[in-house]
Scaffold this motif. Structure first.
Motif, PDB file in Angstrom:
ATOM      1  N   ASP A  13       0.836  -1.206   0.000  1.00  0.00           N
ATOM      2  CA  ASP A  13       0.000   0.000   0.000  1.00  0.00           C
ATOM      3  C   ASP A  13       0.868   1.253   0.000  1.00  0.00           C
ATOM      4  O   ASP A  13       0.693   2.158  -0.808  1.00  0.00           O
ATOM      5  CB  ASP A  13      -0.925  -0.007   1.221  1.00  0.00           C
ATOM      6  CG  ASP A  13      -1.924   1.134   1.187  1.00  0.00           C
ATOM      7  OD1 ASP A  13      -2.801   1.121   0.315  1.00  0.00           O
ATOM      8  OD2 ASP A  13      -1.810   2.051   2.029  1.00  0.00           O
ATOM      9  N   HIS A  17       1.066   3.666  -3.243  1.00  0.00           N
ATOM     10  CA  HIS A  17       0.606   5.061  -3.209  1.00  0.00           C
ATOM     11  C   HIS A  17       1.729   6.005  -3.634  1.00  0.00           C
ATOM     12  O   HIS A  17       1.494   6.983  -4.325  1.00  0.00           O
ATOM     13  CB  HIS A  17       0.161   5.436  -1.797  1.00  0.00           C
ATOM     14  CG  HIS A  17      -1.256   5.053  -1.498  1.00  0.00           C
ATOM     15  ND1 HIS A  17      -2.330   5.809  -1.890  1.00  0.00           N
ATOM     16  CD2 HIS A  17      -1.768   3.989  -0.851  1.00  0.00           C
ATOM     17  CE1 HIS A  17      -3.450   5.224  -1.486  1.00  0.00           C
ATOM     18  NE2 HIS A  17      -3.133   4.108  -0.857  1.00  0.00           N
ATOM     19  N   HIS A  61      -8.407  -2.355  -1.583  1.00  0.00           N
ATOM     20  CA  HIS A  61      -8.732  -1.434  -2.674  1.00  0.00           C
ATOM     21  C   HIS A  61      -7.792  -1.639  -3.843  1.00  0.00           C
ATOM     22  O   HIS A  61      -6.715  -2.210  -3.696  1.00  0.00           O
ATOM     23  CB  HIS A  61      -8.680   0.024  -2.203  1.00  0.00           C
ATOM     24  CG  HIS A  61      -7.325   0.470  -1.691  1.00  0.00           C
ATOM     25  ND1 HIS A  61      -6.266   0.725  -2.534  1.00  0.00           N
ATOM     26  CD2 HIS A  61      -6.878   0.697  -0.446  1.00  0.00           C
ATOM     27  CE1 HIS A  61      -5.228   1.107  -1.805  1.00  0.00           C
ATOM     28  NE2 HIS A  61      -5.558   1.081  -0.536  1.00  0.00           N
ATOM     29  N   HIS A 193      -6.823   6.185  -4.488  1.00  0.00           N
ATOM     30  CA  HIS A 193      -8.049   5.469  -4.842  1.00  0.00           C
ATOM     31  C   HIS A 193      -9.203   6.186  -4.168  1.00  0.00           C
ATOM     32  O   HIS A 193      -9.020   7.243  -3.584  1.00  0.00           O
ATOM     33  CB  HIS A 193      -7.949   4.029  -4.338  1.00  0.00           C
ATOM     34  CG  HIS A 193      -7.456   3.970  -2.916  1.00  0.00           C
ATOM     35  ND1 HIS A 193      -8.282   4.140  -1.857  1.00  0.00           N
ATOM     36  CD2 HIS A 193      -6.198   3.841  -2.417  1.00  0.00           C
ATOM     37  CE1 HIS A 193      -7.560   4.089  -0.740  1.00  0.00           C
ATOM     38  NE2 HIS A 193      -6.299   3.914  -1.048  1.00  0.00           N
TER      39      HIS A 193
HETATM   40 ZN   LIG Z   1      -4.289   2.693   0.247  1.00  0.00          ZN
END
Ligand SMILES: [Zn+2]
Length: 222
Positions: A13, A17, A61, A193
């Motif tokens: 993550d 990102h 996600h 997201h």
């Molecule tokens: Zn995230």
């Protein structure tokens, strides 16, 4: 009895990102994760026994591509700033209706309105209609909808479903901004997201069901 062990693998993550899904950094992170999982599986084989455990992996996600990457490849993408939209909307509402700070907060593509103040001024419906109409003029905006009237808004079924399922009368904003694919609210580097689009919301789930089916049951049947 079955033991359930949940492990959150958050490096993907953070790196995702920061650098985007097509970056060498993300590739490197997944190669390392693959190695780590391999070692963990070996450990499970030793500790629990071969064929005695079931593994599945999923995510919370998806993610959009970095807008710069998309633009380099001549694809439609860009940044959206909900704080700037709120400011500009409030200025427009003040000019049109003489009401200050009609939108009191913006977060996660939603606007919270000063419902009480607008009701007292007898302008709630008019101001909301203004936001729904004028919001369409902002770059990257696909639609602006009234969160309290999602069931009667003409939306494609998957969008309507997701928005209704995500709506909480006590917590949700009053107006929702739906962006065009490839757009998100964020900085110039990296990605994020938070929209309905399949690149954000489609989450694969992989399971290794074969592991258990090959196993001989070790627990006697009662
Ligand atoms: Zn995230």
């Amino acid at each position: 009895m079955t033991d359930f062990l949940a492990v959150s693998l958050s490096s993907t993550d953070y790196v995702g990102h920061q650098h985007g899904p097509n970056s060498v950094e993300t590739e490197d992170t997944y190669l390392r994760l693959d190695k780590d999982l391999g070692e963990f599986f070996k450990y499970l084989d030793q500790k629990v026994g071969k064929g005695q455990w079931l593994f599945f992996i999923t995510a919370d996600h998806g993610v959009a591509h970095v807008p710069g990457f998309m633009q380099e490849n001549r694809m439609h993408a860009g940044l959206f700033d909900d704080g700037a939209m709120m400011k500009s909307m409030n200025a427009g509402i003040e000019k049109e209706f003489g009401i200050k700070k009609a939108i009191i907060a913006s977060y996660n593509y939603q606007f919270w309105l000063d419902n009480e103040g607008l009701l007292k001024a007898g302008k709630l419906a008019e101001v909301k209609a203004y936001i729904l109409r004028e919001g369409l003029k902002f770059d990257g905006v696909a639609n602006v909808v009234d969160n309290h009237a999602l069931a009667t808004t003409a939306l494609p079924a998957p969008q309507q479903d997701m928005l209704v399922n995500g709506y909480n009368v006590l917590r949700s904003g009053d107006v929702m901004v739906i962006l065009q694919p490839g757009y998100f609210d964020g900085g110039k580097t990296g990605t994020t997201h938070g929209q309905w689009n399949p690149h954000d919301a489609h989450i694969p789930s992989y399971g290794w069901a074969g592991v258990l089916s090959r196993a001989k049951p070790t627990v006697p049947r009662i």
